[in-house]
Structure formats: structure tokens, C-alpha cells
Design an enzyme around this catalytic site. Structure first.
Site, PDB file in Angstrom:
ATOM      1  CE  LYS A 183      -0.871  97.212  70.707  1.00 40.47           C
ATOM      2  NZ  LYS A 183      -2.203  96.734  71.179  1.00 40.47           N
ATOM      3  CD  GLU A 227      -8.101 105.684  60.054  1.00 42.53           C
ATOM      4  OE1 GLU A 227      -8.671 106.642  60.635  1.00 42.53           O
ATOM      5  OE2 GLU A 227      -8.459 104.515  60.175  1.00 42.53           O
ATOM      6  CB  CYS A 275     -12.107 106.758  62.468  1.00 37.91           C
ATOM      7  SG  CYS A 275     -11.727 105.716  61.048  1.00 37.91           S
ATOM      8  CD  GLU A 309     -13.599 109.593  66.453  1.00 34.88           C
ATOM      9  OE1 GLU A 309     -13.688 109.070  65.331  1.00 34.88           O
ATOM     10  OE2 GLU A 309     -12.526 109.637  67.094  1.00 34.88           O
TER      11      GLU A 309
END
Length: 489
Positions: free
Chosen positions: A182, A259, A293, A390
Site C-alpha cells: 500500500k 521504521e 526520518c 520531528e
């Protein structure tokens, strides 16, 4: 390179089942947007639960035959896919730039990086081993073998549309597992083109299926993970979504690889080479426009070198050319969408209101497109969200420190533990700091650390499991113990 219009016409835009692009069962579509203009590139099939279940059925049917396919044959298909992706590097790069926004040179870099996972795991496919030992009690033999875990479900992010897919597809197919993918709503086209490449090089139908969705992502994932035929889920994305998926995986006791988010520190000690530290900072922060990331998020610079480092980095950022990723002069492309632009601008505005000093940037750019300028902030109060969350954008926040202990403590003061970076010319400090940083990956005097041959993964809230390297294929293998009776004459 294929021209834009021809390329978009060639890319599959349906649900990828049986090596064919088919409409969603609902007949619905959703738009894929060019973040540099806000214009619609194409409409893509909006897959629902029924489409996802069709993919699961295909994977379950294809799985046993694919698992029984000799490892060498699986390896040759992965190798052929690697070569075809490399042959079409310009097409993949342009497609990623169109749907994600990164500048073309970085898209070319991702093609090389992403394709390498296919080559790496083509080589690992034939190296899956086991062992046989005599039981210590002398009452038999211990035989240990590795077997494919079974149909696997991958949910991939928008920031690296190719590499985050190949990093999951490569080991799954090498191990003998069919894969349902997906892709992210913002960037489904790259994955659909990759699926077509696999079909073109001979991957059997049902081994790789792709179900894009624009409206039913949560429902699709819940349905797939609730199906007893699925045995593995691999996700790259936010910690919040990853935590939810882990909870959903519990009912079927699925193997999970997660992750998740990062909050990478970038530490510069007084003894660092300033020029190299600036180059590393540009790579760690500005690659992919900061939408990674692994991107450096918090810059801790020792006070002796901090003024010089701040001035040099401000100069580099202030001279960057911002524009569409497919323009030759652009050094920084747009953010992925309006929501991300609003979030980055909001974090910066909040910090400025709290007293932060803007060294460069700090104001969103006029449209069309979702552009934000390279920005550097100093004097940011400790309570500001931009120091804790973040950022996922081209914004640098510099904080000073005096001692090594202070820097390490500040770097570790987060729930996240994916990537970290530091610059020093002291070998003893290198060993001390690398050992003390609570992160799955540590870059020493370098701003780019990802490597298909190295393990990629984090600790704490940054995830579970490891992708890439020699251990990456283990995520798709079960270990079976077979107890053998002693040899008798």
C-alpha cells in the site's frame, strides 16, 4: 529520458493485480498532485477493502509456488528488476520528482539507492542458511532451517517512494514471500511503475500486488492485517501510526517491522573540521528538503565553534535556489503538500513568537506550490515544539553547549532513537560518544549514513526490527527446529 506526458501516460494508474492494472471495484479514483504547482498529474484508482482482499487472495495463492521456486530463480528476477530500474533511471527520477517534489539529482540518487536493494537481496536470496549440530546430551541431532514467513503487507511512505518500497520488497521476494504494497496516497505512481517493471522481467502474477488508496487507508490496513493468511506487516512512517499498527497486529500475532519517526541530533564539537561539518550539515538536513526520518533535527554546537558554524551554515542556506524539482537551477524543491507546509510554517512561527532569532528564511514563499525557504533559527527557547518534534522540513535549529556530557544528555533527551550524527577529530571521543548515543544508527564525520549493505533501524519509539544489510532478509524468514533421532547402525 521519456518526456513528462508520455511517462505519465505509461504509468499504471489502477490496482495492480495479476500483473495487470485494473480499476478499483468501487470505480473511484483520487488525484495525485504535483507539489511544485498544486496541479493534478493523474487520477489513480482508489482501492478499498474489497481490492485489498483480492490482493491478499492472490498472495495466498501465489505464495506456496513462489516459496518453492529455487532461490537462484528468485535471485535472477530480482537482479533483472535491478537492471531494468537502472536502465530506466531517468524515468523513475522524473516520476518521483513530479509526485514528491525533490530535485532531480536527489531523485537520481534515490533510484541508485533504491535499486541497490534489489541487487543486494538478489545476492542474499541464495545465502539463506541453517545449521545441524549434535545435541549436547548425545540423544539426537538438532537441525535448524529457515522458511518464508508467508504473505507480507508493506505500507510505504511518500518521502522515498522507490527506496522504501525496494527495501521491503527486495528481502520479501528473496526469502520467498509474496508482497502486498500500500503506497502513500501522495506518491503511488513510482510503486506502480516498479510493479510493472517486475512483471516485465518475469515475476509471476500475485507475487507482488499494489493497492493504492486515497480515502480508505486505515480500513484497508485493518482488513489486511485481520486476515489469517497474512503473516507479516512492514511499515515506514510516523510513530503514532506505527503504534496503532502494532496494536492491530496483536490479534493475529503478526511479525512486525516498524521504521518510525526520528529526532536526529547533529553534534559539532570544537575540534571538528568546520568545512566538513558544514558539508555534513547540509547533507543531513537539506537532502530531500529535510523530509526524511534520518534528517538532522536538533543541532548541538559546542560554544567555541558555534559562531563560525552558524555564520557559515547561514550563508550556505541563504544562497540556495528554491524552485520546482525538475528545474535545472533548483537546489530545494517544495514540501509534499499544503498540510506539511502549514505544519512547518507553524512550528517556525511559534518559535519566533517565543523569542527565537531568524538568521535566514522564516517566512513561507508565495505559491503556486508548497514551498518553504531554507531557514535557520537560533535562541530557540527550550519549551518550543520545534526542539522536540520531528520538523520534516528545511529548518535548522542551533543550540549551544559547553561539555561532552551536556551534548550527549541533550541528544538522548527524546523518545526517539533512529539516526544521529556528530563531528570530532578526537578518536577517543568518537568511541565514547558513539557508544553513549541511544540511537540505532550513528554517523561519525558524515551526514549521509544509509547503505543497502548496512542494517537500518532504530530504538525506543523509532521502531522495531532492521531493514537492509545481511540481517534484512531475516525479517521475512521463520526459524524451524527439527529434532532428529541419533544415527544407529
Amino acid at each position: 529520458m521519456t518526456d513528462r506526458r508520455t511517462l505519465l501516460a505509461e504509468v499504471p494508474t489502477g490496482i495492480w493485480l495479476s500483473n495487470t492494472s485494473v480499476p478499483a471495484k468501487s470505480g473511484k479514483t483520487f488525484p495525485v498532485i504535483d507539489p511544485a504547482t498544486g496541479d493534478v498529474l493523474v487520477e489513480v484508482a482508489d482501492g478499498g477493502v474489497d481490492d485489498a482482499m483480492a490482493a491478499v487472495a492472490e498472495a495466498a495463492e501465489a505464495g506456496p509456488k513462489w516459496a518453492a521456486t529455487p532461490a537462484r530463480e528468485r535471485a535472477e528476477i530480482l537482479r533483472a528488476a535491478f537492471e531494468e530500474v537502472q536502465r530506466r533511471s531517468d524515468d523513475f527520477a522524473l516520476l518521483m520528482t513530479l509526485e514528491m517534489g525533490k530535485i532531480l539529482p536527489e531523485s537520481v540518487g534515490e533510484v541508485n539507492y533504491g535499486a541497490e536493494f534489489l541487487r543486494w537481496f538478489s545476492e542474499e536470496a541464495v545465502r539463506v542458511g541453517g545449521r545441524t549440530t549434535t545435541a549436547p546430551a548425545g540423544n539426537g541431532e538438532i537441525l535448524v532451517i529457515k522458511q518464508p514467513i508467508g504473505p507480507s503487507y508493506a505500507i510505504t511512505p511518500w518521502n522515498f517512494p522507490l527506496a522504501m518500497g525496494t527495501r521491503k520488497i527486495g528481502p520479501a521476494l528473496a526469502a520467498g514471500c509474496p508482497m502486498i504494497v500500500k503506497p502513500a496516497e501522495d506518491t503511488p505512481l513510482t510503486m506502480l511503475l516498479l510493479a510493472k517493471v517486475f512483471a516485465d522481467v518475469g515475476l509471476p502474477p500475485g507475487v507482488l500486488t499494489v493497492v493504492p488508496t486515497g480515502t480508505g487507508s486505515a480500513a484497508q490496513s485493518a482488513a489486511v492485517m485481520a486476515d489469517r493468511r497474512v503473516r507479516k506487516v512492514s511499515f515506514t512512517g510516523s510513530t503514532g501510526v506505527g503504534s496503532l499498527l502494532i496494536k492491530q497486529s496483536a490479534d493475529q500475532v503478526l511479525s512486525t517491522s516498524m521504521e518510525l519517526g526520528g529526532n536526529a541530533p547533529f553534534i559539532v564539537f570544537d575540534d571538528a573540521d568546520l568545512d566538513k561539518a558544514i558539508e555534513g550539515a547540509m547533507a543531513a538536513k537539506m537532502r530531500n528538503g529535510g523530509e526524511a526520518c534520518t534528517a538532522a533535527n536538533r543541532f548541538f554546537v559546542q560554544n567555541g565553534i558555534r559562531p563560525a558554524f552558524t555564520a557559515a551554515l547561514t550563508e550556505r542556506l541563504s544562497t540556495m535556489t528554491v524552485g520546482p524539482g525538475y528545474d535545472d537551477t533548483s537546489e530545494l524543491g517544495p514540501l509534499i503538500n499544503a498540510k506539511q507546509l502549514d505544519r512547518v510554517a507553524g512550528l517556525v512561527d511559534e518559535a519566533i513568537e517565543a523569542g527565537a532569532t531568524v538568521q535566514t528564511g522564516g517566512t513561507r514563499l508565495d505559491g503556486p506550490g508548497f514551498f518553504y525557504p531554507p531557514t535557520l533559527l537560533t535562541d530557540v527557547p527550550a519549551h518550543c515544539r520545534i526542539r522536540d518534534e520531528e520538523i520534516f522540513g528545511p529548518v535548522v535549529v542551533i543550540v549551544g553547549f559547553d561539555t561532552e556530557d551536556e551534548a550527549v544528555a541533550a541528544a538522548n533527551d527524546t523518545d526517539y532513537g533512529l539516526a544521529s550524527y556528530f563531528y570530532t577529530n578526537d578518536l577517543n571521543r568518537t568511541k565514547r560518544v558513539a557508544a553513549r548515543l541511544e540511537y540505532g544508527m550513528v554517523g561519525v564525520n558524515r551526514g549521509v549514513i544509509s547503505d543497502p549493505a548496512a542494517p537500518f533501524g532504530g530504538v525506543k519509539h523509532s521502531g522495531l526490527g532492521v531493514e537492509g544489510g545481511v540481517t534484512g532478509i531475516e525479517e521475512y524468514l521463520d526459524t524451524k527446529y527439527i529434532a532428529l533421532t541419533p544415527h544407529t547402525d
